[in-house]
Design an enzyme around this catalytic site. Structure first.
Site, mmCIF file in Angstrom:
data_model
loop_
_atom_site.group_PDB
_atom_site.id
_atom_site.type_symbol
_atom_site.label_atom_id
_atom_site.label_comp_id
_atom_site.label_asym_id
_atom_site.label_seq_id
_atom_site.Cartn_x
_atom_site.Cartn_y
_atom_site.Cartn_z
ATOM 1 C CB ILE A 17 -90.899 -63.766 49.830
ATOM 2 C CG1 ILE A 17 -92.353 -64.169 49.571
ATOM 3 C CG2 ILE A 17 -90.195 -63.490 48.503
ATOM 4 C CD1 ILE A 17 -93.167 -63.098 48.856
ATOM 5 C CG ASP A 58 -86.299 -53.987 64.522
ATOM 6 O OD1 ASP A 58 -87.089 -53.777 63.580
ATOM 7 O OD2 ASP A 58 -86.669 -54.151 65.695
ATOM 8 C CE1 TYR A 147 -98.078 -56.261 54.397
ATOM 9 C CE2 TYR A 147 -99.881 -56.436 52.827
ATOM 10 C CZ TYR A 147 -98.576 -56.684 53.177
ATOM 11 O OH TYR A 147 -97.773 -57.371 52.295
ATOM 12 C CE LYS A 151 -95.633 -54.615 52.076
ATOM 13 N NZ LYS A 151 -94.172 -54.674 51.846
ATOM 14 C CB VAL A 179 -96.595 -65.535 49.059
ATOM 15 C CG1 VAL A 179 -95.424 -66.483 49.244
ATOM 16 C CG2 VAL A 179 -96.537 -64.849 47.695
#
Length: 244
Positions: A17, A58, A147, A151, A179
């Site tokens: 994205i 990073d 993950y 989020k 996505v």
């Protein structure tokens, strides 16, 4: 918000994205700063985006973000900072690799917190700070950890920031569904309503022109998940156990 002539910094721009957003903003005449770990990929993307500025960093190494912020502090204010950077490794809790889990927390959550801490002073009054959470952070599903947990924390962080930074900074939260990207290539299950990175970028630009705090898509999927969250907890648990 129109994008022609706007200075926009995309963190996590090398692929997925983030890269699609860079290309989409470039077609609208934005002036871009592109950041990610892979300098070669950024340089190639900058060539597609009218010679965008490349600023490698990073998020796992806070000092690299601090250096980038210091460099940008010496130039004109930004119109938007967009943080799409994230790591993803699907796993059930019992199978989590502690090292990979720590790296996800370091990048997805702690890195985003550092963006939220350091970047607002770079923005002009009314500028946008755009954080990427996820639909995965709305409901706990089998195989999404850690993950999904990071989020969920980013979703909550953005809500807090929207209250803390208003009205000088326009905080937005982007919650994509599935996505197509090198991250979702790791999934071994059918992903409902999956869309391309280009379509996701189009949805983000449309959302940033509007006024809604949360930008979520594709709505045929995200609205169904929002409805799921309104159901009684016991019923939700029965439904999500079937996914396992």
């Amino acid at each position: 918000m129109g994008f022609a002539g706007k200075r926009i910094w995309i963190i996590g721009a090398s692929a997925g994205i983030g890269a699609a957003l860079a290309r989409a903003f470039a077609t609208k005449g934005a002036r871009l700063i592109l950041s990610a770990r892979d300098e070669a990929m950024l340089a190639a993307l900058a060539g597609e985006c009218g010679g965008a500025q490349v600023l490698p960093l990073d998020l796992a190494l806070p000092e690299t973000l601090e250096g980038a912020v210091a460099a940008l502090r010496r130039s004109e204010p930004l119109d938007a900072v967009i943080c799409t950077a994230a790591l993803y490794e699907p796993s059930r809790v019992a199978g989590i690799d502690p090292g990979k889990a720590a790296e996800m927390v370091r990048v997805n959550l702690l890195g985003t917190i550092e963006v939220a801490r350091l970047c607002p002073p770079l923005l002009r009054d009314g500028g946008q700070l755009v954080l990427f959470g996820s639909v995965a952070g709305w409901v706990g599903l089998p195989g999404g950890q850690p993950y999904s947990a990071t989020k969920a924390a980013v979703n909550n962080l953005a809500e807090s920031l929207a209250a803390e930074l208003a009205p000088r900074v326009d905080v937005r939260l982007v919650c994509p569904g599935f996505v197509r990207s090198r991250l979702t290539e790791k999934n071994r299950f059918a992903m409902p309503a999956i869309i391309s990175s280009e379509e996701a970028a189009s949805q983000v630009l449309r959302g940033l022109r509007g006024r809604r705090f949360e930008i979520h898509f594709p709505r045929r999927f995200t609205l169904a998940v929002k409805l799921l969250r309104l159901l009684p907890h016991a019923l939700v648990q029965r439904l999500v156990r079937r996914l396992g």
